[in-house]
Structures are given as C-alpha cells and as structure tokens.
Enzyme design. Sequence first.
Site, mmCIF file in Angstrom:
data_model
loop_
_atom_site.group_PDB
_atom_site.id
_atom_site.type_symbol
_atom_site.label_atom_id
_atom_site.label_comp_id
_atom_site.label_asym_id
_atom_site.label_seq_id
_atom_site.Cartn_x
_atom_site.Cartn_y
_atom_site.Cartn_z
ATOM 1 N N GLY A 187 -0.477 -12.678 -1.516
ATOM 2 C CA GLY A 187 0.309 -12.760 -0.283
ATOM 3 C C GLY A 187 -0.609 -12.749 0.906
ATOM 4 N N ARG A 188 -0.008 -13.103 2.028
ATOM 5 C CA ARG A 188 -0.829 -13.211 3.234
ATOM 6 C C ARG A 188 -0.164 -12.415 4.350
ATOM 7 N NH1 ARG A 188 -2.609 -19.063 5.237
ATOM 8 N NH2 ARG A 188 -3.635 -18.969 3.225
ATOM 9 N N ALA A 243 -0.957 -10.541 8.527
ATOM 10 C CA ALA A 243 -1.551 -10.900 9.810
ATOM 11 C C ALA A 243 -3.060 -10.728 9.798
ATOM 12 C CB ALA A 243 -0.957 -10.039 10.906
ATOM 13 N N THR A 244 -3.505 -9.753 9.011
ATOM 14 C CA THR A 244 -4.927 -9.440 9.094
ATOM 15 C C THR A 244 -5.744 -10.076 7.980
ATOM 16 O OG1 THR A 244 -4.362 -7.403 7.962
ATOM 17 C CG2 THR A 244 -4.679 -7.271 10.346
ATOM 18 N N LYS A 261 -8.058 -7.367 -0.368
ATOM 19 C CA LYS A 261 -7.602 -7.914 0.910
ATOM 20 C C LYS A 261 -8.816 -8.468 1.637
ATOM 21 C CE LYS A 261 -4.569 -7.065 4.740
ATOM 22 N NZ LYS A 261 -3.372 -6.348 5.078
ATOM 23 N N ASP A 321 1.197 1.601 11.329
ATOM 24 C CA ASP A 321 1.917 0.357 11.057
ATOM 25 C C ASP A 321 2.860 0.560 9.876
ATOM 26 O OD1 ASP A 321 2.674 -2.244 11.464
ATOM 27 O OD2 ASP A 321 1.001 -3.123 10.352
HETATM 28 N N1 LIG Z 1 -2.739 -3.397 -3.617
HETATM 29 C C1 LIG Z 1 -1.883 -4.422 -3.776
HETATM 30 N N2 LIG Z 1 -1.490 -4.772 -5.013
HETATM 31 C C2 LIG Z 1 -0.630 -5.794 -5.182
HETATM 32 N N3 LIG Z 1 -0.123 -6.521 -4.185
HETATM 33 C C3 LIG Z 1 -0.485 -6.228 -2.928
HETATM 34 C C4 LIG Z 1 -1.372 -5.167 -2.663
HETATM 35 N N4 LIG Z 1 -1.539 -5.089 -1.324
HETATM 36 C C5 LIG Z 1 -0.779 -6.051 -0.790
HETATM 37 N N5 LIG Z 1 -0.138 -6.743 -1.749
HETATM 38 C C6 LIG Z 1 0.773 -7.854 -1.538
HETATM 39 O O1 LIG Z 1 0.132 -8.834 -0.756
HETATM 40 C C7 LIG Z 1 0.993 -9.315 0.232
HETATM 41 C C8 LIG Z 1 0.304 -9.358 1.566
HETATM 42 O O2 LIG Z 1 -0.109 -8.067 1.916
HETATM 43 P P1 LIG Z 1 -0.523 -7.728 3.389
HETATM 44 O O3 LIG Z 1 -0.796 -6.273 3.471
HETATM 45 O O4 LIG Z 1 -1.573 -8.642 3.812
HETATM 46 O O5 LIG Z 1 0.815 -8.174 4.082
HETATM 47 P P2 LIG Z 1 1.653 -7.514 5.215
HETATM 48 O O6 LIG Z 1 1.712 -6.034 5.033
HETATM 49 O O7 LIG Z 1 2.929 -8.259 5.273
HETATM 50 O O8 LIG Z 1 0.774 -7.920 6.422
HETATM 51 P P3 LIG Z 1 0.115 -7.022 7.494
HETATM 52 O O9 LIG Z 1 0.028 -5.633 6.992
HETATM 53 O O10 LIG Z 1 -1.177 -7.659 7.704
HETATM 54 O O11 LIG Z 1 1.089 -7.157 8.578
HETATM 55 C C9 LIG Z 1 2.222 -8.448 0.257
HETATM 56 O O12 LIG Z 1 3.305 -9.212 -0.157
HETATM 57 C C10 LIG Z 1 1.985 -7.374 -0.748
HETATM 58 O O13 LIG Z 1 3.116 -7.263 -1.576
#
Ligand SMILES: Nc1ncnc2c1ncn2[C@@H]1O[C@H](COP(=O)(O)OP(=O)(O)OP(=O)(O)O)[C@@H](O)[C@H]1O
Length: 583
Positions: free
Chosen positions: A15-16, A18-19, A48, A142
């Site tokens: 997944g993607r 903002a950061t 990440k 956040d």
């Molecule tokens: N440790 C992890 N294990 C499995 N999936 C993850 C993990 N961390 C994040 N993800 C998945 O990756 C995707 C993107 O995570 P990310 O934290 O970048 O997104 P976000 O929280 O929507 O964005 P941001 O925090 O940057 O606003 C999410 O859908 C999340 O479910």
Amino acid sequence: MRPVGSKYLLEEPLGRGATGTVWRARQRETAGAEAAVPGQPGETVAIKVLKEELANDADIVMRFLRERSVLLRLTHPNIVRVRDLVVEGDLLALVMDLIDGPDLHRYLRENGPFTPVAAALLTAQIADALAVSHADGVVHRDLKPANVLLMQDNGRMHPMLTDFGIARLADSPGLTRTHEFVGTPAYVAPESAEGRPQTSAVDIYGAGILMYELVTGRPPFGGGSALEVLHQHLTAEPRRPSTVPEPLWTVIERCLRKNPDERPSAENLARGLRVVAEGIGVHSNSMQIAAAEGVVHLLAPDPAPTAVPGSGDPTQVLPYGAAAAGAYDPNAATSVLPHTGGPGPVGAMGGMGAADPTAVLPSVPPNQPGGPGGSGPQEPHPWQNQLRAARDRNEQTQIQNLDPGEDPLRRRPQRQPGRPPQQQPQQPPYQQQPPSRQQQRGQQPQHGYGYPQGPGQGGPPQHQQYAPPPQHQQQPQRYAPPAPEPQRPRQPEGRPSREPRQPREPRPRSANPMKIPGLGCLKGCLFTIVILFVAAWLIWELSPLQSWIGSTKGFFEQIGDWIDTVSGWVDGLGGGSGGSGNP
Ligand SMILES: Nc1ncnc2c1ncn2[C@@H]1O[C@H](COP(=O)(O)OP(=O)(O)OP(=O)(O)O)[C@@H](O)[C@H]1O
C-alpha cells in the site's frame, strides 16, 4: 525484486501512504547489530520506503537517524515493532514486522461500525499502546483508523498501532522550513490546527475521534473542505449519536474536549474504557453498571503530558493553507501540505485538494507570500487568516442529515424485545463472521459484537476477528441500537439503566390436547343461564315480588305456567299461519 540495502529484498507493494510505500519484503541476511531485531534470512517483513522528497532532505535524514533509538525501542503488544532503519544513498526505509490483516479503516469500510462494547475494548488496547509511548516521551500525532492494523492471531484480531514517529520525521525542520505539515484533517486536534503547543493530549483527541468513528462509521466532523473540518474541530461540539450508551459517550466527549488539559491520560482512558465495556454488556451486574456510569471519575488528565518538541510555533506547525480550501476526503491518508497563504486558494498547490493520499506537495519558495520570507513573525499566519475569514462568514456547524437508507447506524441489528436470547454458537471472542445472505440483503443479523454489513458497505465480505483482553471475553452488548426513529430518549444521569426485560415463561396449557371450536363459548352460555335461573329463583322466593303480582304459586309451578302460556302462543301462531294457507 528490488534490494533495499544488502539485507532486504522488496517483493510486492502492500500500500501507499503520504509519506511512502509499504512493501512486503524478505530478509536476505541477518541484519547488523544496529537493528533492534536482526531477523533470519528468508523471514518476511514489511518495509516502508519513504518518499524520495523526504529521503533527499538532509534534515529529515538527520532526524531519522536521531529518532532511530526511540523508534527501535518502542515495543508493546499493540505497537507494530520497528525492526531496523535503513539509510542508504537516496533511500530511507523502516523495516517493520509484517502484519497479516487489514487496517482498521479498510475493516470499517467493509464491515460497518462496531458495537459500543467492541469499540470500547479495541480503543482500550490502543490507549494501552499510547500510554507506553507517552511514558517513553513519544507522541504519535497521527492516530487514525488507517494507522491501526488488525493482526490475525490464532483466528482472532489484535489491534496494532503503526506509523509511530512518522509524523515526527515529516515535521522535521527540513519540512517545516518549507511550511509543510503532515496530518489528517478529520483527526487533527484543535491545538494542532491552531498551532498552539502540542502534547500527548493530541493522541487522546485522535482516540476520541477514532472511537466515534468505530461506533458510527464516520468521524464526528465532516464537511466539504479541509478548512470546514478544521473549523469544526475548533468550534463545534460533537453530538451524541443515539446508539452510543451514555457511559461510552462520557469517555468520547472527554477525549474530544477542545481544551487538552481536560482530556484523560492514555492510562486512565484505557482503564475507563474497560470499566465502560464491563458496564454496558447484557450480563453486566449492578455494580458494573454503576461503575460504568461513574466513569467520569476515572478520566483524570495527565498531570505531566509529554510535550511535542518544537510545536506551538505557528510558522512551523500550522498545517492547512490552500489545501484546506480544496476538496476534502475524510478518509484520505495523511496529507503533507504546504502553507501558502498566497493570493488565492490554489496557491502553490496548483489546485490539488488535501485528499490526495500520495501527495507530498511542492514547498513554497522562500520569496513567495506564505513562504519563510513571506510572513513576518508578527503577522498572523496564513492559516489563521483563512480561519478568521471562515468565521467571519458565520459558518455554522453543518448538521448532516443522512438518508436513513445510507445511515450505517440505522442498519444495525435490532434486539427483539421479549424474545429469549438466541443460542450463539461458541466462537472465539470478538469474532466477526462473514455476513450471511440474510445480512447481505439488509435484514437484521443476530449477534453480539461487530456488525458486518455486507457488500453494501464496500468490498467483499471477510472472515475477520479481533481479540480483546481475556477478562472481557464473551462480553455481549447490553445496549441495543434503537429502531429507526429520530432519537432515543436520553437516560437520565445518575440513574441506573433498566435491566433488559426477561422473556416471559410460556403459559401452562391444558393437558387435554383436543381443541373443540366454540366449546368455550358454549360453556360460558350454559353457565350464564344457570346463574340467571338461580338468581330468578332466589328473587321469587325471598323478595316481595310474589305478593306484588298476586301469585301464590311456587317458583317452579309459576315457571311451568309461563312455559305453557308461551307454548300456547307459539301453537296459536303456527295454527294461524297454517290456517291462512287453507281456504
Ligand atoms: N507493518 C505492516 N504490515 C503489513 N501491512 C502494512 C504494514 N504497515 C502498513 N501496511 C499497509 O500498507 C498500506 C500503506 O501504509 P501507510 O502507513 O503508508 O499508509 P497510510 O497510513 O494510509 O499513510 P500515511 O500514514 O502515510 O498517511 C496500508 O494499507 C497498510 O495496511
């Protein structure tokens, strides 16, 4: 497959945000001594990879390295563990435990709101994680459903808080120098929106918004633009939805106080939520109910909240410039937004709304209004100008009336009053089964905790569960959502809420299984005739009636006479009518 450093190999994007982008990755070799978790070759991890814009900023790289020890030591059963930080060339990456499960935002979208008990228990675990990080001097900043991952653990789900420290990184001097900010409008605390000093209380505000969203399916403050949402955070009082029990509302309302000093500490929040969960279940006893109703006494604020370093300077922190006026998606990922304060609402963003989850937007050049050289320290911040303008327009808090057909609150299952409780199949606590056909058609399911709402809410039905702490296992829901009527009457404060009505014992029926239609009526008629006969006999014998009509005959003799007279009349009538037919 792309290598990250010498130790990890990126396999596929998960997944993607903002950061950056989160990848499923594989460990090639054991990490060095600087990693918190060395890991084993072949092990799967999540990585990440921060956006290039962040990785290219020397300040951010510095902060990344400085934060390393904080991020790596933060361990708790409800926090996604950061195993390693990789800085290599243009690449900044966080290596984390891979969590097998959806994030809470996706889960809510696909399954609909939680019951109050389930929401309270889930948030209590998040508050546990916050308590530990706050005690360690780390503020998340956040908190939102997208940053809570639901880990599958032996068929259950377990909330795990992630993205700790990311807001800190992105809020580094490198970014704030160019007036960018990381945050999500729907979850931003009033003090963050106004650029006042921030403390760990911003996470408690985020937890309040998250709880509200868990039980209703949407955050309390919405609007057409990020600016409107921020305006509501600053001025609007949240209203209690009719489905939220009073004790849980007390907790939510405290977390959403505009004044951070009035919000509970994370530790007290966790404790209060568990007391509430115990007191609003169907099987709660009177002591538990009373404790839940007195939860306000447990919600003492943190006497020494953790401060967010560098916060409170409006030239550094304030988030929403032009983007605030753009289209707003409450579910958007964290936004990295520049300040503009420029001539128009589009300014440096080129018309992009705040909703673009992947946007790390160009910073404002120093010579432009809104840039570092643009507004002097004495001038109001561009954001404050916009807010004032919004206030001047006398914007009223929008009370959005949802179409009942679309309101997730009104589609929740109803408990049938007077019906004996249904035998539930024994399930692990907090299981959410896939919606049945009946549920998918919008009919009311009968189950205790979550409320999967079927494909009408989004993606395909899933078999998803999550696990509360063991002491709350099998705690069902005492408060049933109301029927689709405008408002449920408020429970007067201080009064214990009424026990649910017990189902009535079925009436014992006659042993004779045969049923003759009309028999009951016939019996009634005969009984009435006997009563009348006896009454007439008594009146005849005991009252002066006999002397009034001048009769000396006994009751039965007199009755016999009357019967003879009547039958004579009947014969006369028969003879008369028969005679009329014969000439
Ligand atoms: N440790 C992890 N294990 C499995 N999936 C993850 C993990 N961390 C994040 N993800 C998945 O990756 C995707 C993107 O995570 P990310 O934290 O970048 O997104 P976000 O929280 O929507 O964005 P941001 O925090 O940057 O606003 C999410 O859908 C999340 O479910």
